[in-house]
Design a protein around this motif. Sequence first.
Motif, mmCIF file in Angstrom:
data_model
loop_
_atom_site.group_PDB
_atom_site.id
_atom_site.type_symbol
_atom_site.label_atom_id
_atom_site.label_comp_id
_atom_site.label_asym_id
_atom_site.label_seq_id
_atom_site.Cartn_x
_atom_site.Cartn_y
_atom_site.Cartn_z
ATOM 1 N N GLU A 25 17.882 56.622 31.474
ATOM 2 C CA GLU A 25 18.216 58.051 31.095
ATOM 3 C C GLU A 25 19.415 58.124 30.270
ATOM 4 O O GLU A 25 19.435 59.003 29.844
ATOM 5 C CB GLU A 25 18.415 58.506 32.577
ATOM 6 N N ASN A 26 20.349 57.240 30.249
ATOM 7 C CA ASN A 26 21.485 57.364 29.562
ATOM 8 C C ASN A 26 21.543 56.503 28.314
ATOM 9 O O ASN A 26 22.497 56.534 27.398
ATOM 10 C CB ASN A 26 22.551 56.805 30.461
ATOM 11 N N ILE A 27 20.329 56.221 27.722
ATOM 12 C CA ILE A 27 20.004 55.471 26.551
ATOM 13 C C ILE A 27 20.035 56.579 25.156
ATOM 14 O O ILE A 27 20.365 56.018 24.204
ATOM 15 C CB ILE A 27 19.108 54.547 26.474
ATOM 16 N N ASP A 28 19.483 57.613 25.499
ATOM 17 C CA ASP A 28 19.553 58.630 24.629
ATOM 18 C C ASP A 28 20.881 59.077 23.939
ATOM 19 O O ASP A 28 21.988 59.292 24.585
ATOM 20 C CB ASP A 28 19.029 59.989 25.290
ATOM 21 N N PRO A 29 20.643 59.190 22.702
ATOM 22 C CA PRO A 29 22.087 59.291 21.925
ATOM 23 C C PRO A 29 22.572 61.005 22.070
ATOM 24 O O PRO A 29 21.970 61.823 22.168
ATOM 25 C CB PRO A 29 21.667 59.405 20.438
ATOM 26 N N VAL A 30 23.824 60.688 22.254
ATOM 27 C CA VAL A 30 24.567 61.995 22.319
ATOM 28 C C VAL A 30 25.669 62.248 21.175
ATOM 29 O O VAL A 30 26.222 60.996 20.728
ATOM 30 C CB VAL A 30 25.256 62.115 23.577
ATOM 31 N N GLY A 43 24.337 56.249 21.986
ATOM 32 C CA GLY A 43 23.750 56.146 23.381
ATOM 33 C C GLY A 43 25.017 56.410 24.537
ATOM 34 O O GLY A 43 25.913 55.655 24.453
ATOM 35 N N LEU A 44 24.561 57.085 25.493
ATOM 36 C CA LEU A 44 25.664 57.538 26.571
ATOM 37 C C LEU A 44 25.920 56.046 27.499
ATOM 38 O O LEU A 44 26.927 56.054 27.786
ATOM 39 C CB LEU A 44 25.091 58.380 27.463
ATOM 40 N N ILE A 45 24.828 55.361 27.590
ATOM 41 C CA ILE A 45 25.180 54.058 28.127
ATOM 42 C C ILE A 45 26.231 53.292 27.425
ATOM 43 O O ILE A 45 27.104 52.533 28.158
ATOM 44 C CB ILE A 45 23.990 53.342 28.431
ATOM 45 N N TYR A 46 26.242 53.306 26.120
ATOM 46 C CA TYR A 46 27.190 52.431 25.642
ATOM 47 C C TYR A 46 28.489 53.015 25.521
ATOM 48 O O TYR A 46 29.552 52.423 25.561
ATOM 49 C CB TYR A 46 26.982 52.335 23.971
ATOM 50 N N ILE A 47 28.694 54.474 25.732
ATOM 51 C CA ILE A 47 30.007 55.132 25.753
ATOM 52 C C ILE A 47 30.498 54.855 27.246
ATOM 53 O O ILE A 47 31.703 54.449 27.255
ATOM 54 C CB ILE A 47 29.894 56.486 25.713
#
Length: 93
Positions: A25-30, A43-47
């Motif tokens: 769910e958090n891989i989508d770029p923001v 990607g939110l997961i990277y943040i």
Amino acid sequence: MRAPTVIKIIFFLLFLILMVFFVFENIDPVPIWIPMFKGRHFGLIYIILASYVLGASNAFWVITLIHRERKKKQKLEESASEKEEVLFEEDEG
């Protein structure tokens, strides 16, 4: 199988499923605005991962510095107590 083992397996599988959902769910770029990375999308997961790593790093360095200070203080106290023992031995003799 015993009931506690089954319960542990069920909780572990539930935890694993929720973690997989969280990552996907958090891989989508923001969009993120950092002066060096203007207009970039991460990607939110990277943040979240970068924040976690920075927090763990800061905690490690703070603990290391506190331990170093305690060790210095302990060494000073030990040397002071050794000097006092030597002075008392000289007075007795």
